[in-house]
Design an enzyme around this catalytic site. Structure first.
Site, PDB file in Angstrom:
ATOM      1  N   GLU A 332      46.938  44.431  42.526  1.00 34.30           N
ATOM      2  CA  GLU A 332      47.349  43.982  41.204  1.00 34.30           C
ATOM      3  C   GLU A 332      47.070  42.492  41.051  1.00 34.30           C
ATOM      4  OE1 GLU A 332      51.434  44.942  40.491  1.00 34.30           O
ATOM      5  OE2 GLU A 332      51.052  47.069  40.202  1.00 34.30           O
ATOM      6  N   CYS A 333      46.318  42.138  40.032  1.00 36.94           N
ATOM      7  CA  CYS A 333      46.069  40.754  39.639  1.00 36.94           C
ATOM      8  C   CYS A 333      45.492  39.939  40.794  1.00 36.94           C
ATOM      9  CB  CYS A 333      47.341  40.125  39.074  1.00 36.94           C
ATOM     10  SG  CYS A 333      47.004  38.650  38.060  1.00 36.94           S
ATOM     11  N   ALA A 334      46.324  39.189  41.512  1.00 39.95           N
ATOM     12  CA  ALA A 334      45.821  38.415  42.648  1.00 39.95           C
ATOM     13  C   ALA A 334      45.135  39.318  43.655  1.00 39.95           C
ATOM     14  CB  ALA A 334      46.965  37.657  43.306  1.00 39.95           C
ATOM     15  N   LEU A 336      43.463  41.996  42.983  1.00 37.70           N
ATOM     16  CA  LEU A 336      42.137  42.257  42.431  1.00 37.70           C
ATOM     17  C   LEU A 336      41.187  41.108  42.758  1.00 37.70           C
ATOM     18  CD1 LEU A 336      39.992  43.549  40.545  1.00 37.70           C
ATOM     19  CD2 LEU A 336      41.170  42.434  38.633  1.00 37.70           C
ATOM     20  N   SER A 421      43.399  46.214  39.375  1.00 36.27           N
ATOM     21  CA  SER A 421      43.327  45.710  38.008  1.00 36.27           C
ATOM     22  C   SER A 421      44.216  44.487  37.873  1.00 36.27           C
ATOM     23  CB  SER A 421      43.767  46.783  37.000  1.00 36.27           C
ATOM     24  OG  SER A 421      45.178  46.860  36.917  1.00 36.27           O
TER      25      SER A 421
END
Length: 793
Positions: A332-334, A336, A421
């Site tokens: 998630e986020c970081a 990704l 993502s």
């Protein structure tokens, strides 16, 4: 509930200070945060010694807010339930999701939990007007009980008194004067996480002391005690998920300074679903936790720590291998960003075909996303509420299979074993996601296989015990007399430094090359090391299952290696289109160890691209009659062939190999080669094995291998043991089932384990081709141990 008229008034400072002051006074305190923010709960955890918790109606639903509050305030291990729950609000008191009349606002959560509100108001730029502001907040919504106010950043005692007299609706519980020393420094996404502030514990002590001196803690306790009881059952992860098997597979969860963002309930759900969650630090750990069967990479600041993350090459390589091997992974986020090829100029893991860059624009907001296809986290049509919060962008924004659809826009990267993502999801609000991930980690009752041991080689199988060797792919007959004579004679020249020029001339003549196209090496292993150091490869790819020394060499040279896994369903046939277009180095075996698959020469040539070097490992090509499909005598630009004399000529202790390629590539490799790396004895072996006598003997040995291999495959067919069809090397890759290798070993027969090759598991074994008598013993033993029979699908 600690609230404010707007952001920037000091909610985090006061809320965290209250938690710390009350805790240090002997009160058991739990910390909570309205909204999706991860950073503030980090400070809350530091202040209370308990996990910080988020309360966000958008992410988890209104119905879960009270149960999650009660869960977070409940008993924790040996610690009792909290006496006071302190909840930090978000933005202004009545500010929530746009166009929803304050949904998910501080006031909304205060009303749902019937929690009295204490306002924090920055008074640094006003005095009597603060009274009007407080009056408006108190009277705006009768469902919200504002019970007191704390004044922040007062300029002087006179200033504070003026403001105090103007506030007529609620009591002033305390006054904090201007003091930047107790403020948390901001980062480009908000506040700096507590885990990144080395001085955080000391600063918290100072803050707790200031709050104790400036705020009436007894009045705060009385306000909390006056909150009405909540009639609901605490949230429990075991109500939402269950273990799919009796195993306890390990989920490696990224932590440390670069990965501080994750909801506490995520770990609790995974544990309830039968997983053991083990933290690892991508900044400092060289390997994944032992037995890793799943990977969770949450949020954080990899862009801030990009250089240090890039420097940890062993872990990046381990992650790339594990993900390529199909270890279920959520990012998630970081997470990704870390899985991308790069973040700005820093190399990352490279498991996601995208590059990330910092941007000046902040992307922030709630999202509602739908899964377009079946993937790791659920079936097509799965809908979640999520939050997005970043100042980076990735290109491309979505893979061939997107993780989510946001309306008409596809985002993220997904598949059966990977989901990455920008979206942050609170799994307590969507427990089916946690269950789907846990199911994948358990693998339907079997823990997913950890990353293979890339340094394992077949000779290890026969080191201990008196075992029949069917593990090492070396010709088991006698060496030719002319080769033994050359080896013995070379001893007479060892008083000189070695010189490999005449050996390279002989090898060049054998393959119809010029001497400038040939480099003698100390075995194929040295050649792989030279290739790894040839240049700063941006995207090196190894096609697997394949000899693992290229992976080791590339990792030791500081590269993150990506894998392309060939499909057992298609007999491990080479598919050039599966190799990423931007790969600048591709390594492939032909015939491949351990599959024994001989790829057509045209399929190998199809890997060639401008700016790419294709390295073909032909260590076993001399076992192929006529060396069909060999590129050793082929001058295809961009192709480098690596050969070995070890196997066919039974000289693994001599370390004799060579490379064939374009003169400029060979010259660059030669410039990087250590002086005198090729021994006098190895050079003598090269000259001898390039002779006409050697060519005739090589043909005889190749033909004999075909005959002996046929006896092995006929026997496997008779036993119903599946194997890779059409083997071309001096070995066969068979799949008799898990446990068979160990039973053969107990019966005195050593075969090569398969699970150290990327793309294979413990049901595979590699069997060396041997004389018929040895093969017959193997086959009769296989029949006796009643091996598991699993066909290749």
């Amino acid at each position: 509930m600690i609230a404010a008229p707007a952001s920037g008034h000091g909610k985090t400072t006061v809320a965290t200070g209250l938690m710390a002051a009350l805790s240090r006074a002997g009160t058991e305190v739990s910390g909570h945060k309205v909204g999706p923010d991860y950073i503030d709960p980090g400070y809350h955890a530091l202040a209370t010694g308990r996990p910080g918790r988020n309360l966000d109606p958008y992410l988890v639903g209104e119905e879960r807010i009270v149960p999650l509050l009660l869960h977070g305030a409940g008993p924790l291990g040996s610690r009792p339930a909290a006496e006071i729950a302190v909840v930090e609000g978000v933005m202004g008191l009545y500010d929530g999701q746009l166009e929803t009349d304050g949904f998910a606002s501080t006031a909304h959560v205060a009303a749902l939990t019937r929690t009295p509100v204490v306002l924090v108001v920055d008074v640094s730029h006003a005095s009597r007007t603060i009274g009007a502001v407080v009056h408006g907040l108190v009277s705006y919504d009768p469902r919200v009980e504002v019970a007191g106010v704390i004044l922040n950043k007062a300029g002087s005692p006179r200033h504070a008194d003026e403001v105090r007299r103007a506030i007529r609706d609620v009591p002033v519980l305390g006054v904090l004067h201007r003091d930047a020393g107790i403020e948390a420094p901001s980062r480009h996404l908000g506040l700096v996480p507590a885990a990144e502030r080395a001085e955080a514990a000391h600063a918290l002590d100072v803050l707790a002391a200031r709050i104790t001196d400036a705020v009436d803690l007894e009045a705060v306790r009385r306000i909390a005690a006056g909150a009405p009881p909540l009639h609901a059952q605490p949230w429990s992860p075991s109500d939402d998920v269950s273990p799919p098997s009796a195993d306890r597979p390990v989920v490696a969860m990224a932590g440390g300074r670069a990965f501080t963002f994750r909801y506490a309930e995520t770990e609790e759900l995974l544990r309830a679903a039968g997983c053991d969650v083990v933290a690892f630090d991508p900044l400092s750990d060289a390997v994944l936790p032992e037995g890793t069967a799943g990977i969770y990479l949450g949020g954080g600041f990899p862009e801030v720590h990009a250089a240090d993350l890039a420097a940890n090459v062993p872990l990046r390589s381990a992650l790339a291998t594990a993900i390529a091997e199909g270890v279920p992974t959520v990012a998630e986020c970081a997470g990704l960003l870390y899985l991308c090829r790069s973040v700005d100029a820093a190399e990352m893991v490279g498991a996601v075909e995208a590059a990330a860059v910092m941007t000046p624009r902040l992307t922030l907001g709630y999202r509602r996303a739908t899964s377009p296809t079946d993937n790791l986290l659920g079936p097509a049509g799965t809908t979640v509420t999520a939050h997005e919060f970043h100042r980076t962008t990735v290109e491309p924004g979505a893979g061939a299979v997107a993780a989510w659809e946001l309306g008409e826009r596809a985002v993220g990267f997904a598949g059966p074993t990977l989901h990455a993502s920008y979206l942050h999801i609170h799994w307590a609000g969507h427990p089916a996601i946690a269950q789907a991930f846990a199911d994948a980690v358990h693998g339907g009752g079997q823990a997913a296989r950890p990353a293979p041991d890339l340094r394992h080689h077949g000779d290890v199988e026969v080191r201990d015990g008196d075992l029949v060797d069917l593990a090492v792919n070396v010709w088991d007959g006698l060496r030719p007399e002319w080769l033994d004579d050359a080896l013995r004679t070379s001893i007479d020249d060892v008083h000189h430094y070695p010189e490999a020029g005449t050996a390279e001339d002989a090898l060049a003549a054998r393959h119809g090359r010029t001497p400038g196209e040939v480099l003698a090496t100390a075995g194929a292993a040295e050649a792989f090391g030279l290739v790894a150091r040839l240049q700063p490869w941006r995207h090196p790819v190894v096609v697997h299952p394949q000899f693992t020394e290229p992976d080791v060499a590339l990792a030791e040279a500081g590269h993150t290696v990506a894998h392309v896994l060939l499909d057992a369903d298609h007999g491990f046939a080479l598919d050039p289109s599966a190799v990423p277009a931007d790969a600048d180095l591709v390594v492939v075996g032909n015939p491949t160890n351990p599959t024994s698959r001989l790829h057509p020469a045209d399929a190998v040539r199809a890997l060639v691209r401008p700016g790419r070097l294709v390295v073909v490992d032909e260590a076993f090509m001399d076992f192929v009659p006529g060396e069909t499909a060999s590129l050793a005598g082929d001058r295809t630009p961009g192709v480098l062939v690596i050969r070995s004399l070890t196997k066919l000529w039974s000289i693994p202790g001599v370390r004799a190999g060579y490379v064939l390629g374009e003169p400029d590539v060979v010259a660059a490799l030669r410039a990087a080669q250590a002086p005198w790396s090729v021994s006098t004895t190895a050079a003598a072996a090269m000259r001898a094995c390039a002779s006409e006598a050697a060519s005739h003997e090589a043909e005889r040995r190749a033909d004999t291998t075909v005959t002996h291999r046929q006896a092995l495959t006929d026997g496997l067919d008779a036993l119903g043991v599946p194997y890779v069809a059409g083997p071309a090397g001096p070995f066969v890759l068979a799949r008799p089932g898990e446990g068979v290798r160990e039973r053969l070993r107990a019966a005195g027969l050593a075969v090569r384990r398969g699970d150290t090759f990327p793309g294979l598991d413990a049901s595979w074994v590699r069997i060396a081709v041997r004389a018929p008598a040895v093969t017959e013993r193997l086959l009769s033993t296989l029949e006796a141990v009643a091996c598991e029979r699993r066909p290749i699908r």
